[in-house]
Scaffold this motif. Structure first.
Motif, short mmCIF file in Angstrom:
data_model
loop_
_atom_site.label_atom_id
_atom_site.label_comp_id
_atom_site.label_asym_id
_atom_site.label_seq_id
_atom_site.Cartn_x
_atom_site.Cartn_y
_atom_site.Cartn_z
N ALA A 183 17.36 38.44 -32.01
CA ALA A 183 16.26 37.45 -32.37
C ALA A 183 16.35 36.03 -31.38
CB ALA A 183 16.47 36.82 -33.93
N ILE A 184 17.69 35.87 -30.84
CA ILE A 184 17.70 34.88 -30.00
C ILE A 184 16.99 35.06 -28.73
CG2 ILE A 184 19.41 33.52 -28.58
CD1 ILE A 184 21.37 33.75 -30.49
N ILE A 185 16.99 36.33 -28.28
CA ILE A 185 16.55 36.53 -26.87
C ILE A 185 14.92 36.97 -27.08
CG2 ILE A 185 16.27 38.42 -25.24
CD1 ILE A 185 19.09 39.23 -25.78
N ASN A 186 14.44 37.41 -28.35
CA ASN A 186 13.15 37.56 -28.79
C ASN A 186 12.42 36.23 -28.62
OD1 ASN A 186 12.23 40.25 -28.63
ND2 ASN A 186 13.30 40.58 -30.48
N ASN A 187 13.01 35.19 -29.39
CA ASN A 187 12.45 33.86 -29.44
C ASN A 187 12.37 33.48 -27.99
OD1 ASN A 187 11.87 31.47 -30.87
ND2 ASN A 187 13.62 30.46 -30.13
N ALA A 188 13.20 33.48 -27.04
CA ALA A 188 13.15 33.20 -25.66
C ALA A 188 11.93 33.92 -24.83
CB ALA A 188 14.44 33.22 -24.86
N ASP A 244 23.47 38.73 -14.14
CA ASP A 244 24.79 38.43 -13.50
C ASP A 244 25.92 39.11 -14.34
OD1 ASP A 244 23.23 36.74 -12.07
OD2 ASP A 244 24.24 34.82 -12.68
N CYS A 245 25.85 40.35 -14.15
CA CYS A 245 26.55 41.39 -15.10
C CYS A 245 27.98 41.15 -14.89
CB CYS A 245 26.09 42.66 -15.21
SG CYS A 245 26.38 43.54 -13.53
N PHE A 246 28.37 40.98 -13.80
CA PHE A 246 29.98 41.10 -13.56
C PHE A 246 30.72 39.83 -14.09
CE2 PHE A 246 27.89 43.29 -9.92
CZ PHE A 246 28.18 44.55 -10.41
N SER A 247 30.01 38.70 -13.86
CA SER A 247 30.70 37.34 -14.39
C SER A 247 30.15 36.84 -15.74
CB SER A 247 30.03 36.52 -13.29
OG SER A 247 28.78 36.20 -13.49
N ASP A 248 29.33 37.61 -16.48
CA ASP A 248 28.87 37.21 -17.76
C ASP A 248 27.86 35.73 -17.68
OD1 ASP A 248 29.23 39.36 -19.13
OD2 ASP A 248 30.75 38.57 -20.36
N ASN A 249 27.40 35.45 -16.56
CA ASN A 249 26.72 34.23 -16.23
C ASN A 249 25.35 34.41 -16.49
OD1 ASN A 249 26.74 31.43 -15.19
ND2 ASN A 249 25.43 32.22 -13.56
N THR A 250 24.97 35.27 -17.41
CA THR A 250 23.56 35.74 -17.30
C THR A 250 22.65 34.76 -18.01
OG1 THR A 250 23.93 38.09 -17.23
CG2 THR A 250 21.71 37.43 -18.09
N HIS A 251 23.31 33.88 -19.12
CA HIS A 251 22.68 32.89 -19.87
C HIS A 251 22.09 31.64 -18.78
CE1 HIS A 251 27.20 32.48 -19.69
NE2 HIS A 251 26.86 30.94 -19.82
N ALA A 308 19.42 28.23 -26.40
CA ALA A 308 20.35 28.73 -27.38
C ALA A 308 21.02 29.92 -26.62
CB ALA A 308 18.91 29.35 -28.33
N LEU A 309 20.38 30.65 -25.43
CA LEU A 309 21.37 31.43 -25.12
C LEU A 309 22.38 30.85 -24.41
CD1 LEU A 309 18.47 33.66 -22.80
CD2 LEU A 309 20.03 34.47 -24.88
N VAL A 310 22.36 29.74 -23.82
CA VAL A 310 23.64 29.07 -23.28
C VAL A 310 24.41 28.70 -24.15
CG1 VAL A 310 24.32 27.04 -22.00
CG2 VAL A 310 22.14 28.27 -21.19
N ASP A 311 23.92 28.09 -25.41
CA ASP A 311 24.81 27.83 -26.39
C ASP A 311 25.80 28.83 -27.00
OD1 ASP A 311 24.03 25.18 -26.17
OD2 ASP A 311 22.61 24.96 -27.90
N SER A 312 24.97 30.22 -27.18
CA SER A 312 25.64 31.11 -27.58
C SER A 312 26.80 31.87 -26.62
CB SER A 312 24.44 32.44 -27.73
OG SER A 312 25.20 33.43 -28.02
N ALA A 313 26.58 31.54 -25.47
CA ALA A 313 27.79 32.08 -24.53
C ALA A 313 28.67 30.81 -24.62
CB ALA A 313 27.09 32.24 -23.08
N GLU A 314 28.33 29.74 -24.40
CA GLU A 314 29.22 28.45 -23.95
C GLU A 314 29.99 27.94 -25.41
OE1 GLU A 314 27.65 26.27 -20.82
OE2 GLU A 314 27.54 27.72 -19.60
N LYS A 315 29.33 27.86 -26.11
CA LYS A 315 29.73 27.43 -27.61
C LYS A 315 30.50 28.38 -28.59
CE LYS A 315 27.06 23.45 -27.74
NZ LYS A 315 26.00 22.62 -28.51
N ASP A 316 29.76 29.69 -28.66
CA ASP A 316 30.20 30.69 -29.56
C ASP A 316 30.78 31.88 -29.07
OD1 ASP A 316 28.76 29.20 -31.52
OD2 ASP A 316 27.04 30.10 -31.32
#
Length: 416
Positions: free
Chosen positions: A379-384, A288-295, A354-362
């Motif tokens: 590391a966050i992505i590799n963990n997923a 979701d590259c235009f909206s930055d909703n990928t997480h 963790a992807l969601v938290d990175s986007a929406e909290k951080d």
């Protein structure tokens, strides 16, 4: 997003409803069809809400109505992304899906772009066609009268010139028309298209506002039409895909279910949608590259896999649909494996959260996480990715325990 369907929630609900411990495979596959109907029905409902929000935006373009349309698009993604688990294993879905969710797309096919920041597919001669600005289109030996923008015209322009990057319809076309290009690369920020691109007369920016309005209206109407078709395929009937599916041996349907879960987990989500973008540090491969909703897009893909495992679906209002599940079958056969599977699915949820938290909290989104040199983000992505790989291994164990073999496309994803 407030949606949080967890394994503990489902287990608690199962306990309260005192479901039978003697669940049959036939009950599980019947409920699989019910889950598909429930999921696609909500996808259709949210697409209709999006269509209404777009109509309101086009009626009165403003920052406020544009933001309402954007939010409706984000809400619509929640249900649709969960439905993608039905794509793998069910040809009727896979053959239809490209018109709704094909990506990556070369947005220059659709509208104006900043060529200095435009990473189109090499060799794609239609990458700067700009349908919005072109009343006549010629690509190779193909020519089109584009004087009137209709759903039929847009369908005919999908994959024009033989390139899969030429995507004229679906969620991502709408996303681009609402947000515009994300010109920030791996830095913070999403697309910043102004509502003035949809004003009429002298207030129009970037030209062709009337045609841009027609395009957005047509592609939104088509989304509703396409989802209506898929809802009809899963309704109880004697003549649709659901009838064909449930008329087959239960093991063949279970094979489709497990194939779909494994394919979305591993090849599509962990591979195409995450690993490819990470290894190439490529925002062009962001979903979701235009909206930055990928997480959220990734999170709800994983949720869709878990829905089939749990036999459960929670809608945006928090209402839970639940029934006979793969988890039930596994618990009856091997309680240790059932516990292992629950742990694996819970780990995947946590890793995607963790992807969601990175986007929406951080405020650090997927396109920033994949940036070259972002060790913590990688590391966050590799963990997923690792969680999805482990989850797929458990899905394969489940298949073996249930005596389901040959989880390959030629056995699981075939026409009847």
């Amino acid at each position: 997003m407030n949606y949080k369907l967890t394994i503990s929630t489902v287990l608690a609900t199962l306990s309260m409803n005192a479901f039978s411990t003697d669940i049959t495979k036939q009950q599980v596959v019947n409920h699989y069809a019910d889950l598909a109907l429930t999921n696609y029905s909500e996808a259709l409902s949210t697409a209709k809400t999006l269509d209404t929000a777009i109509s309101n935006f086009l009626s009165t373009p403003s920052n406020s109505t544009q933001n309402q349309a954007k939010q409706a698009w984000l809400d619509a993604r929640v249900a649709y992304q969960q439905s993608e688990v039905f794509r793998f294993g069910n040809v009727v879905v896979d053959d239809w899906e490209g018109q709704l969710n094909a990506w990556p797309l070369d947005e220059g096919l659709i509208d104006y772009v900043d060529n200095a920041s435009y990473g189109f597919e090499l060799g794609n001669e239609a990458s700067n066609t700009n349908i919005v600005a072109s009343k006549s289109i010629a690509i190779g030996v193909d020519s089109f009268d584009a004087s009137t923008i209709t759903p039929e015209l847009l369908i005919s322009l999908n994959e024009i010139g033989g390139s899969g990057a030429n995507v004229a319809t679906g969620y991502h076309a709408i996303e681009f028309l609402l947000w515009g290009q994300d010109l920030n690369g791996t830095k913070p920020g999403a697309g910043e298209r102004s509502f003035t691109d949809y004003l009429t007369g002298s207030k129009c920016t970037n030209n062709n506002c009337d045609r841009r309005r027609d395009y957005l209206n047509a592609v939104s109407d088509l989304l509703v039409s396409d989802l209506s078709y898929m809802v009809d395929q899963w309704k109880p009937s004697q003549t649709n895909y659901r009838a064909q599916l449930l008329n087959n041996n239960v093991d063949s349907v279970l094979r489709k279910m497990l194939f779909g879960m494994g394919s979305l987990s591993l090849g599509e989500l962990a591979g195409e949608r995450m690993k490819v973008a990470l290894e190439a540090n490529s925002t062009e491969d962001e979903h979701d590259c235009f909206s930055d909703n990928t997480h959220n897009s990734h999170y709800y893909n994983a949720q869709g896999v878990k829905n089939i495992f749990l036999g459960a679906y929670e809608n945006l209002n928090g209402e839970l649909t639940i029934g006979a599940s793969i988890l039930d079958l596994v618990k009856q056969k091997d309680s240790k494996l059932a516990n292992e599977a629950q742990t694996a699915f819970a780990r995947t949820t946590s890793a995607l959260q963790a992807l969601v938290d990175s986007a929406e909290k951080d405020n650090i989104h997927f396109d920033q996480l994949i940036a070259q040199g972002n060790t913590a983000g990688h590391a966050i992505i590799n963990n997923a990715i690792n969680a999805l790989v482990a989850q797929t291994a458990v899905i394969e164990k489940i298949a073996s325990t249930l005596n389901i073999d040959q989880l390959e496309p030629d056995t699981a994803d075939h026409t009847f």
